[in-house]
Structure formats: structure tokens, C-alpha cells
Motif scaffolding. Structure first.
Motif, PDB file in Angstrom:
ATOM      1  N   LEU A   1       0.885  -1.171   0.000  1.00 52.52           N
ATOM      2  CA  LEU A   1       0.000   0.000   0.000  1.00 52.52           C
ATOM      3  C   LEU A   1       0.919   1.216   0.000  1.00 52.52           C
ATOM      4  O   LEU A   1       1.722   1.398   0.918  1.00 52.52           O
ATOM      5  CB  LEU A   1      -0.903  -0.003   1.234  1.00 52.52           C
ATOM      6  CG  LEU A   1      -1.840   1.195   1.400  1.00 52.52           C
ATOM      7  CD1 LEU A   1      -2.830   1.270   0.238  1.00 52.52           C
ATOM      8  CD2 LEU A   1      -2.587   1.106   2.733  1.00 52.52           C
ATOM      9  N   ASN A   2       0.808   2.054  -1.033  1.00 54.80           N
ATOM     10  CA  ASN A   2       1.782   3.121  -1.232  1.00 54.80           C
ATOM     11  C   ASN A   2       1.144   4.502  -1.250  1.00 54.80           C
ATOM     12  O   ASN A   2      -0.027   4.669  -1.588  1.00 54.80           O
ATOM     13  CB  ASN A   2       2.533   2.918  -2.557  1.00 54.80           C
ATOM     14  CG  ASN A   2       3.276   1.600  -2.595  1.00 54.80           C
ATOM     15  OD1 ASN A   2       4.152   1.367  -1.781  1.00 54.80           O
ATOM     16  ND2 ASN A   2       2.913   0.734  -3.540  1.00 54.80           N
ATOM     17  N   ALA A   3       1.958   5.488  -0.909  1.00 55.36           N
ATOM     18  CA  ALA A   3       1.565   6.897  -1.032  1.00 55.36           C
ATOM     19  C   ALA A   3       2.807   7.712  -1.353  1.00 55.36           C
ATOM     20  O   ALA A   3       3.902   7.409  -0.882  1.00 55.36           O
ATOM     21  CB  ALA A   3       0.915   7.398   0.249  1.00 55.36           C
ATOM     22  N   ARG A   4       2.622   8.736  -2.168  1.00 55.10           N
ATOM     23  CA  ARG A   4       3.688   9.696  -2.436  1.00 55.10           C
ATOM     24  C   ARG A   4       3.190  11.056  -1.951  1.00 55.10           C
ATOM     25  O   ARG A   4       2.149  11.538  -2.394  1.00 55.10           O
ATOM     26  CB  ARG A   4       4.026   9.755  -3.921  1.00 55.10           C
ATOM     27  CG  ARG A   4       5.225  10.671  -4.235  1.00 55.10           C
ATOM     28  CD  ARG A   4       5.400  10.829  -5.739  1.00 55.10           C
ATOM     29  NE  ARG A   4       5.605   9.552  -6.388  1.00 55.10           N
ATOM     30  CZ  ARG A   4       6.779   8.924  -6.463  1.00 55.10           C
ATOM     31  NH1 ARG A   4       7.843   9.476  -5.914  1.00 55.10           N
ATOM     32  NH2 ARG A   4       6.879   7.763  -7.079  1.00 55.10           N
ATOM     33  N   VAL A   5       3.962  11.654  -1.054  1.00 56.93           N
ATOM     34  CA  VAL A   5       3.558  12.908  -0.431  1.00 56.93           C
ATOM     35  C   VAL A   5       4.515  14.017  -0.846  1.00 56.93           C
ATOM     36  O   VAL A   5       5.731  13.875  -0.724  1.00 56.93           O
ATOM     37  CB  VAL A   5       3.550  12.776   1.107  1.00 56.93           C
ATOM     38  CG1 VAL A   5       3.197  14.109   1.758  1.00 56.93           C
ATOM     39  CG2 VAL A   5       2.570  11.696   1.544  1.00 56.93           C
ATOM     40  N   SER A   6       3.958  15.124  -1.327  1.00 51.16           N
ATOM     41  CA  SER A   6       4.744  16.305  -1.657  1.00 51.16           C
ATOM     42  C   SER A   6       4.271  17.463  -0.778  1.00 51.16           C
ATOM     43  O   SER A   6       3.053  17.707  -0.695  1.00 51.16           O
ATOM     44  CB  SER A   6       4.575  16.687  -3.134  1.00 51.16           C
ATOM     45  OG  SER A   6       4.971  15.622  -3.983  1.00 51.16           O
TER      46      SER A   6
END
Length: 366
Positions: free
Chosen positions: A338-343
Motif C-alpha cells: 500500500l503506497n503513497a507519495r507525499v509532496s
């Protein structure tokens, strides 16, 4: 237990108490020499009286550390973990292994916060603290020598710049003095002021934003020396009406992404919070609903930071972005991920105010 059939069997058990992961960024970790106390465990103390009960005072080689802890509780109020450095037959100069063993007592499960070894001003000590901060998601508050000048501080900052974890370190250059002549390393002043500011707000605990610490003094530096020290990676404690304050809050690195030490603390807070939040999803089925819930949880966390003033942008959309769509695919699901990319855009802090005044003749319009 024997079974009786037919019959009823009732088994009584006690479930272990659930504990929440530690995420209080005010928590402080101090390592140093003490008169007595255990060397195989860290000790949580909530007052100087508790410190005295656990470690005693009046040791031949522990005066600086005792003064540091006393000042921490006199002028601050935050949880403090203490680890005693084994000093058997070392005449107040424990070897590197003893210092490392004491630092290792501050395990990662104790959560984020600031770690310091008050008064330890050599490069080896700084590298140990930097590596510890990197491994445990903490920040390190470092000391220059009591009588360090700008050149010496520059040498310390330069020597640490390429070390693992240096992006999590801030160097504080001049010591304070108590009314009875006791020395307070600058890292302790930094710890006191740091623990009064919640990391989520991204506020620098410097002179304009912090309450001066009364009753202690520092040696005044010339403006050119203060500027030189700050430019080269060191923050100073300065005198102001009402007491002493931090004159700066930068890291030892000049890189734009790690220069601002408040931003470093905010990233520490975010890492701790996101890890805690993400752990709740382990074992969940990988479905579109799970991905959406995960997205919402991370976005809600960043919304708190934005509302607290820690991020840059007029709107939340300008301040942060959470992407769970492009990074969660059938391929990642097959890997059970389960992935997330946070900026995020962390707000910078004013370091120089410029005002240009133009005198206009009375015969002219403005």
C-alpha cells in the motif's frame, strides 16, 4: 485444566495493555556522566528531584551534566530520558564505546525528540549524535566548546557536514552561566526553547518567538563574529531584555532543503505521525476502499499541518499533495503493498527584513 464432558469450561486471561507509539516531539534525550545510577537502562525523569533520586549529584566529573539537567527543569517542562555513561576507572573521560552504549539505550520505540550530550564538543561526539538521530528519527542539538570562536565553530560544522545524519543536526556555539557560576552548555538552552514549541507549527524558537530565559547570562559577541558563526553553521545564545534567547535556528548544512532546523523538526514529526498512521493499515485487504481511506488519513494529517501554519501556500492544494492513485497498481497489489507519495511545501522563516525608505520632497507627490 482438566475437562469435564459434558460441561462448561471458562478460561480467564488478561490481554496486554495497548500502548500508543510515542510521537511527542518535546521529548528530550540526554546522555552524560553522573555520580551514580544504572548504566544498562534509560531512565525517564520528570523533575530534577527525580534525577537526583536516580543518579545522585555532586560527582567529581558530573557537574556540567548536573547543571544541564537542573537548568532543563528550572526553565523548561518536558519529558526527559537520561542515560548514564559508564565511567569505570576512566577519570571522567569514558571511551567511545561507553558513549555509544549509553546512546543506544535510547531505543527507537521511545519516539522522536531531541538528543544531546551537554558539553561534548568534539567531532566524534557530534558524529555519534548525528548517526543516532538518523537511526531513530530524532534531531541532535550539538555544542561548541565553552570558549569556541567563529573559526572553531566553523571547523566543527565543516567536519560534520558530510556525516550520515548531519541534516538532522544543529550546532549551538556559546555557553550560558548561572548566577552561582555554573556552566550551561548552549545545547541545553536550545533544548529548553525547542520543547516549548510544537513541531507541527513550524515556529522557530528564537528571540522574537520565544520567552527569554531569565537569571542566566552569556558572553556578548561582536556583530561580525555572530554573523560569521551563523553563516558557517552555528547558532548563538544571545542576551535580550529579560534574559537569554536563541539568536538563530539553522542546521549545520547550507543545503536549502535542510538549512531550516524548524523544517527538520517538522519532517521528524511528520515521519513519526505517518509511520504510526500507516501501521494501522497492515493486514487490511488491498481494495480501492482501503486505498481511498489511506489517502484520506494522510491528507487529513497534512491538513492539520497546513492549518497550523507549517506549510506554504494560500490553499491546501498549493501546500501539499497526496498521491495514492499512480503508486498503487495491480503490480504493487500483487506485492502486497500500500503506497503513497507525499509532496509538501514547508514554510520558510524570515531571516532578514529589508525596508527601503525614500525621502520625497514636499513639492512632489508620493
Amino acid at each position: 485444566m482438566s475437562e469435564i464432558r459434558p460441561g462448561v469450561q471458562f478460561v480467564r486471561e488478561f490481554a496486554p495493555r495497548k500502548t500508543s507509539p510515542a510521537v511527542d516531539t518535546r521529548t528530550t534525550f540526554m546522555v552524560g556522566l553522573t555520580k551514580a545510577g544504572v548504566t544498562d537502562a534509560q531512565v525517564l525523569v520528570r523533575s530534577f528531584a527525580e534525577f537526583q533520586d536516580a543518579f545522585q549529584t555532586g560527582g567529581q566529573h558530573s557537574k556540567v551534566f548536573e547543571t544541564a539537567v537542573a537548568a532543563f527543569f528550572q526553565f523548561g517542562n518536558a519529558p526527559l530520558w537520561v542515560a548514564k555513561v559508564a565511567d569505570a576507572e576512566s577519570n571522567g573521560k569514558p571511551n567511545d564505546a561507553a558513549w555509544q552504549a549509553a546512546l543506544d539505550l535510547f531505543t527507537v520505540d521511545l519516539g522522536p525528540g531531541q538528543v544531546l550530550a551537554p558539553g561534548q564538543s568534539d567531532t566524534k561526539a557530534h558524529k555519534r549524535l548525528a548517526a543516532h538521530a538518523l537511526a531513530t528519527n530524532r534531531v541532535a542539538l550539538l555544542d561548541g566548546a565553552k570558549d569556541a570562536d567563529p573559526a572553531a565553530l566553523k571547523q566543527l560544522a565543516t567536519g560534520l557536514a558530510v556525516s550520515p545524519g548531519s541534516d538532522r543536526c544543529a550546532l549551538f556555539g556559546n555557553w550560558a552561566v548561572t548566577p552561582d557560576g555554573g556552566d550551561i552548555p548552549a545545547s541545553v538552552i536550545a533544548a529548553i526553547q525547542t520543547t516549548k514549541v510544537d513541531a507541527i507549527s513550524n515556529i522557530q524558537p528564537i528571540e522574537q518567538q520565544a520567552t527569554p530565559i531569565a537569571g542566566i547570562t552569556v558572553k556578548a559577541w561582536a556583530d561580525k563574529d555572530k554573523t560569521a558563526a551563523y553563516k558557517d553553521g552555528a547558532n548563538l545564545v544571545i542576551s535580550r531584555p529579560g534574559g537569554v534567547v536563541l539568536g538563530g535556528y539553522r542546521s549545520v548544512l547550507a543545503d536549502p532543503g535542510t538549512y531550516d532546523f524548524s523544517a527538520t523538526r517538522l519532517m521528524m514529526w511528520l515521519e513519526a505521525q505517518i509511520k504510526t498512521l500507516s501501521a494501522q493499515f497492515i493486514g487490511s485487504p488491498i481494495t480501492t476502499d482501503t486505498v481511498a481511506t489511506f489517502h484520506g488519513a494522510v491528507a487529513s494529517l497534512l491538513s492539520r499541518v497546513f492549518s497550523a501554519g507549517g506549510l506554504f501556500g494560500e490553499t491546501a492544494q498549493e501546500a501539499y499533495l497526496v498521491d495514492t492513485r499512480s503508486v498503487n497498481t495491480p503490480e504493487t497489489a500483487a506485492k502486497r503493498e500500500l503506497n503513497a507519495r507525499v509532496s509538501i511545501r514547508i514554510a520558510e522563516h524570515v531571516e532578514l527584513v529589508k525596508v527601503h525608505a525614500v525621502s520625497v520632497p514636499v513639492t512632489e507627490t508620493i
